[in-house]
Design a protein around this motif. Structure first.
Motif, PDB file in Angstrom:
ATOM      1  N   PRO A   1       7.068  28.835 -14.982  1.00 35.16           N
ATOM      2  CA  PRO A   1       7.124  30.223 -15.465  1.00 35.16           C
ATOM      3  C   PRO A   1       6.139  30.481 -16.605  1.00 35.16           C
ATOM      4  N   LYS A   2       5.935  29.485 -17.430  1.00 36.55           N
ATOM      5  CA  LYS A   2       4.891  29.536 -18.445  1.00 36.55           C
ATOM      6  C   LYS A   2       3.947  28.369 -18.168  1.00 36.55           C
ATOM      7  N   PRO A   3       2.690  28.649 -17.828  1.00 36.53           N
ATOM      8  CA  PRO A   3       1.772  27.587 -17.397  1.00 36.53           C
ATOM      9  C   PRO A   3       1.654  26.455 -18.413  1.00 36.53           C
ATOM     10  N   VAL A   4       1.548  25.240 -17.880  1.00 35.38           N
ATOM     11  CA  VAL A   4       1.331  24.056 -18.703  1.00 35.38           C
ATOM     12  C   VAL A   4       0.031  23.387 -18.252  1.00 35.38           C
ATOM     13  N   LYS A   5      -0.508  22.546 -19.080  1.00 34.65           N
ATOM     14  CA  LYS A   5      -1.783  21.890 -18.810  1.00 34.65           C
ATOM     15  C   LYS A   5      -1.752  21.140 -17.490  1.00 34.65           C
ATOM     16  N   TYR A   6      -2.793  21.322 -16.698  1.00 35.15           N
ATOM     17  CA  TYR A   6      -3.005  20.640 -15.415  1.00 35.15           C
ATOM     18  C   TYR A   6      -2.053  21.080 -14.317  1.00 35.15           C
ATOM     19  N   ASP A   7      -1.256  22.120 -14.521  1.00 33.19           N
ATOM     20  CA  ASP A   7      -0.331  22.540 -13.468  1.00 33.19           C
ATOM     21  C   ASP A   7      -1.073  23.290 -12.368  1.00 33.19           C
ATOM     22  N   LEU A   8      -0.312  23.827 -11.418  1.00 34.18           N
ATOM     23  CA  LEU A   8      -0.921  24.444 -10.243  1.00 34.18           C
ATOM     24  C   LEU A   8      -1.762  25.660 -10.624  1.00 34.18           C
ATOM     25  N   PHE A   9      -1.286  26.464 -11.545  1.00 31.51           N
ATOM     26  CA  PHE A   9      -2.064  27.633 -11.987  1.00 31.51           C
ATOM     27  C   PHE A   9      -3.418  27.205 -12.533  1.00 31.51           C
ATOM     28  N   HIS A  10      -3.416  26.249 -13.441  1.00 27.62           N
ATOM     29  CA  HIS A  10      -4.657  25.806 -14.066  1.00 27.62           C
ATOM     30  C   HIS A  10      -5.576  25.094 -13.069  1.00 27.62           C
ATOM     31  N   THR A  11      -4.995  24.347 -12.136  1.00 25.23           N
ATOM     32  CA  THR A  11      -5.836  23.603 -11.195  1.00 25.23           C
ATOM     33  C   THR A  11      -6.491  24.532 -10.185  1.00 25.23           C
ATOM     34  N   ILE A  12      -5.781  25.592  -9.763  1.00 22.35           N
ATOM     35  CA  ILE A  12      -6.417  26.599  -8.902  1.00 22.35           C
ATOM     36  C   ILE A  12      -7.560  27.271  -9.648  1.00 22.35           C
ATOM     37  N   LEU A  13      -7.304  27.680 -10.875  1.00 20.09           N
ATOM     38  CA  LEU A  13      -8.344  28.328 -11.675  1.00 20.09           C
ATOM     39  C   LEU A  13      -9.525  27.390 -11.882  1.00 20.09           C
TER      40      LEU A  13
ATOM     41  N   THR B   1       0.832  -1.204   0.000  1.00 24.13           N
ATOM     42  CA  THR B   1       0.000   0.000   0.000  1.00 24.13           C
ATOM     43  C   THR B   1       0.867   1.254   0.000  1.00 24.13           C
ATOM     44  N   TYR B   2       1.953   1.234   0.789  1.00 22.60           N
ATOM     45  CA  TYR B   2       2.859   2.384   0.794  1.00 22.60           C
ATOM     46  C   TYR B   2       3.428   2.645  -0.596  1.00 22.60           C
ATOM     47  N   ILE B   3       3.920   1.607  -1.258  1.00 22.95           N
ATOM     48  CA  ILE B   3       4.511   1.769  -2.602  1.00 22.95           C
ATOM     49  C   ILE B   3       3.474   2.336  -3.567  1.00 22.95           C
ATOM     50  N   GLN B   4       2.245   1.857  -3.426  1.00 29.28           N
ATOM     51  CA  GLN B   4       1.164   2.362  -4.278  1.00 29.28           C
ATOM     52  C   GLN B   4       0.898   3.847  -3.999  1.00 29.28           C
ATOM     53  N   MET B   5       0.886   4.229  -2.731  1.00 33.69           N
ATOM     54  CA  MET B   5       0.638   5.623  -2.379  1.00 33.69           C
ATOM     55  C   MET B   5       1.781   6.518  -2.852  1.00 33.69           C
ATOM     56  N   GLN B   6       3.015   6.043  -2.719  1.00 37.77           N
ATOM     57  CA  GLN B   6       4.151   6.852  -3.150  1.00 37.77           C
ATOM     58  C   GLN B   6       4.114   7.064  -4.663  1.00 37.77           C
ATOM     59  N   MET B   7       3.694   6.051  -5.382  1.00 37.62           N
ATOM     60  CA  MET B   7       3.552   6.192  -6.827  1.00 37.62           C
ATOM     61  C   MET B   7       2.457   7.197  -7.170  1.00 37.62           C
ATOM     62  N   ARG B   8       1.394   7.191  -6.386  1.00 36.46           N
ATOM     63  CA  ARG B   8       0.298   8.137  -6.625  1.00 36.46           C
ATOM     64  C   ARG B   8       0.698   9.571  -6.303  1.00 36.46           C
ATOM     65  N   VAL B   9       1.591   9.738  -5.321  1.00 39.07           N
ATOM     66  CA  VAL B   9       2.113  11.077  -5.043  1.00 39.07           C
ATOM     67  C   VAL B   9       2.797  11.625  -6.293  1.00 39.07           C
ATOM     68  N   LYS B  10       3.566  10.787  -6.966  1.00 44.79           N
ATOM     69  CA  LYS B  10       4.230  11.223  -8.194  1.00 44.79           C
ATOM     70  C   LYS B  10       3.210  11.530  -9.288  1.00 44.79           C
ATOM     71  N   MET B  11       2.116  10.776  -9.314  1.00 43.88           N
ATOM     72  CA  MET B  11       1.101  10.988 -10.349  1.00 43.88           C
ATOM     73  C   MET B  11       0.325  12.288 -10.138  1.00 43.88           C
ATOM     74  N   VAL B  12       0.148  12.673  -8.879  1.00 45.66           N
ATOM     75  CA  VAL B  12      -0.634  13.877  -8.572  1.00 45.66           C
ATOM     76  C   VAL B  12       0.255  15.117  -8.524  1.00 45.66           C
ATOM     77  N   GLN B  13       1.541  14.925  -8.590  1.00 44.74           N
ATOM     78  CA  GLN B  13       2.506  16.015  -8.433  1.00 44.74           C
ATOM     79  C   GLN B  13       2.285  17.143  -9.435  1.00 44.74           C
ATOM     80  N   LYS B  14       1.861  16.817 -10.658  1.00 48.29           N
ATOM     81  CA  LYS B  14       1.695  17.818 -11.704  1.00 48.29           C
ATOM     82  C   LYS B  14       0.760  18.947 -11.297  1.00 48.29           C
ATOM     83  N   HIS B  15      -0.187  18.659 -10.391  1.00 49.09           N
ATOM     84  CA  HIS B  15      -1.161  19.672  -9.983  1.00 49.09           C
ATOM     85  C   HIS B  15      -0.617  20.634  -8.923  1.00 49.09           C
ATOM     86  N   PHE B  16       0.623  20.421  -8.472  1.00 50.91           N
ATOM     87  CA  PHE B  16       1.178  21.235  -7.389  1.00 50.91           C
ATOM     88  C   PHE B  16       2.485  21.921  -7.784  1.00 50.91           C
ATOM     89  N   LEU B  17       2.700  22.093  -9.081  1.00 51.38           N
ATOM     90  CA  LEU B  17       3.939  22.695  -9.567  1.00 51.38           C
ATOM     91  C   LEU B  17       3.673  24.005 -10.293  1.00 51.38           C
TER      92      LEU B  17
END
Length: 632
Positions: free
Chosen positions: A605-617, A586-602
């Protein structure tokens, strides 16, 4: 006067009359004392039989007395919450909120043990939380009596208690009350989808607030004597869904072409069909990946935002791009430079942005040691008055289609009156401080050391190389961290819990611990939010959030329990046991999911799809779509 026949006073009759009067008075006094004693006995009996969890003090003291008590803890289970309700509903002004002085100047950002050198520990003047669940506009005598009665019921009754206070359909200055359901039903430890929660079915933790000697600052004691119910992430999501089904947002005073866009978008989201997933979205980390894809796609196609030009720098249009308040700055910078979402024609706008920095507001206007933010609130009010007088858009919806993005701890208190109807994206997203589910959004708190390279140091070691079970280092702010240090500081080699770490260039020691630990502990400080949550995701470490009633960001789309651990504050003594109970798979699965969700928290300088700027908006957009009520 009595006279005898000779015309002289009859002293014998007068003495007899005085004697009889005294006897009568003694009798009446005894009767009165007996009656008072009976009344007190009846009150105690009623208190014991009918209100077993309430405080006798609260029952017999006047309303004004209760107000003076503030958040002083009583012996009863719900008395702290009740006294807070009294304080909130009787206060005449929000400006009386106290402020807390931190070490250093109010404009400085001293050092800390954060991976980037600064975290929420260095906030200069955090406001003291009131802890109340109700806005000050809930002042009806009938409502107050019902609230006090319901909160005095037994814990079993409290499990089914609903206290739902929604934003009122009123004028632009009306407050929005907290949409809320009192619950004590917690999810099981392991979900069917592999998600993990440390919150089994049990009563909520009890906490007491005591005044720190000499400081006037509430400090919550370790014995956890009394508190409002603790909400799990599942509880919060349920509240969010309920708000979508029973929106109380104001119906626009007159129709606009953009209204039909919102009706169309809501229908499309609710009836979304599965889409081709070619964007690397990992379905288990989302509530419903199909709905998110469709909602995001419609945002890209339709959403238009108008940004008000009014306001002088640095409070307006001059955001901080570095430090712990960088989220509000980066969002403002990227949106103002965006040509896709921003429109110069306000009649075509679905949303209106109020571009102020809560951090710069504090730096520019707060008077050190004043313990007052009256002038900060007044400054925002004057700004809003100018907007309302110049444009018709606020009055059309009472501000329901306007939004703000603010990361400073004071932002909830500064905006909960004149800007209460707005969609508020707040770092300090606390169920107990007026966060309105379905209207407000939880803003991720991110620390940016250098604006030129916000992604520096991204990533971490593979699970097999993470030898440390759990890690935390930081100042002992608030009431949770000292308890964490007491139980786990220097006591167990697997639990790396520190007050401070040796200084190193760029805080390399801290970064290495984050990159090589299985679980990164994210305890609250003075407020519920902490940049450590995003830090953990940044360094691909499973976050362990110890902050009761913190609303995690992007709750409407992310299944937080699939990649993060939520530990109740009262369960800190069992922290290691909780972590060791998680199976390795379960831990390994959760750690992998952290990497998968990471894109929404970055930040980029120029926004990319699904990044933090777009997810807040998207969070702001999504709330507006589901809160909107069209004219019929």
């Amino acid at each position: 006067m009595l006279l005898c026949r000779s015309g002289r006073p009859n002293t014998e009759g007068l003495s007899k009359m005085v004697y009889e009067f005294r006897q009568f008075w003694r009798l009446e006094t005894r009767n009165l004392l007996w009656l008072i004693g009976m009344l007190i006995a009846i009150i105690f009996l009623f208190q014991y039989v009918e209100l077993p969890n309430s405080s006798f003090q609260l029952s017999v003291f006047s309303h004004s007395k209760a107000l003076k008590m503030g958040n002083t803890s009583f012996s009863g289970g719900n008395s702290t919450f009740i006294s807070t309700v009294l304080s909130d509903t009787t206060s005449q002004s929000p400006l009386s909120d106290a402020f807390e002085e931190k070490d250093g100047d109010s404009g400085s950002e001293g050092d800390s043990e954060s991976s980037f050198g600064i975290d929420e520990d260095s906030r200069p003047d955090d406001i003291i939380s009131s802890g109340g669940l109700l806005e000050k506009d809930v002042n009806s005598t009938i409502d107050l009596v019902l609230i006090l009665h319901n909160l005095s019921t037994t814990p079993e009754k409290a499990q089914n208690l609903e206290a739902h206070f929604s934003p009122e359909n009123a004028s632009s200055n009306n407050n929005a009350s907290l949409s809320h359901i009192q619950k004590e039903d917690f999810s099981s430890a392991m979900g069917s989808n592999g998600s993990f929660s440390s919150s089994p079915k049990h009563s909520p933790p009890e906490k007491a607030e005591n005044m720190d000697a000499g400081s006037g600052i509430p400090q919550k004691a370790e014995n956890f004597a009394s508190t409002p119910a603790v909400f799990t992430v599942s509880d919060m999501y349920e509240l969010l869904m309920k708000s979508h089904l029973s929106s109380n947002s104001m119906i626009p005073r007159w129709s606009s072409a953009v209204d039909q866009d919102l009706v169309y978008v809501k229908s499309q989201i609710e009836n979304a069909l599965p889409m081709k997933n070619d964007q690397g979205l990992h379905a288990p980390v989302y509530r419903n990946v199909t709905l998110f894809q469709r909602s995001y796609e419609l945002m890209e196609q339709i959403l238009k935002v108008y940004i008000y030009k009014e306001g002088e720098r640095p409070v307006f249009h001059g955001p901080p791009l570095e430090g712990i308040y960088a989220s509000e700055g980066w969002f403002m910078k990227l949106l103002e430079a965006n040509k896709h979402f921003v429109t110069k024609k306000p009649k075509k706008a679905h949303l209106f942005y109020l571009p102020f920095s809560s951090r710069n507001l504090e730096l520019a206007l707060y008077v050190p040691n004043s313990h007052s933010h009256k002038n900060l609130i007044e400054h925002l009010k004057n700004y809003l008055d100018k907007i309302v007088a110049k444009y018709p858009f606020w009055n059309r919806t009472a501000g329901a289609d306007h939004f703000l993005v603010a990361c400073h701890d004071w932002a909830p208190a500064e905006t909960k009156h004149h800007m209460a109807n707005c969609i508020r994206a707040l770092c300090n997203a606390d169920v107990n401080e007026g966060f309105v589910f379905g209207k407000d959004a939880s803003l991720p708190e991110t620390y940016i050391p250098k604006a030129r390279n916000p992604l520096r140091g991204l990533g971490g070691k593979r699970p097999s190389q993470r030898q440390t079970l759990a890690f935390f280092a930081g100042r002992m702010h608030g009431y949770v961290r000292p308890i964490l240090l007491k139980y786990w500081g220097n006591r167990d080699p697997a639990m790396k819990i520190f007050n401070t770490l040796p200084n190193s260039k760029g805080n390399k020691n801290y970064i290495q611990y984050m990159k090589s630990s299985k679980y990164c502990i994210c305890p609250r400080g003075y407020e519920v939010n902490s940049p450590r949550v995003v830090e953990a995701i940044f360094f691909e470490c499973v976050p362990v959030i110890i902050s009761d009633n913190f609303v995690p960001p992007f709750l409407e789309i992310l299944n937080w329990e699939s990649f993060a651990i939520f530990v109740l504050e009262k369960d800190i003594p069992n922290l290691k046991k909780i972590l060791l109970s998680i199976p390795k798979k379960t831990y390994i699965q959760m750690q992998m999911r952290v990497k998968m969700v990471q894109k929404h928290f970055l930040w980029h300088p120029k926004p990319v799809k699904y990044d933090l700027f777009h997810t807040i908006l998207h969070s702001i957009w999504y709330n507006r779509v589901f809160q909107f009520r069209p004219r019929l």
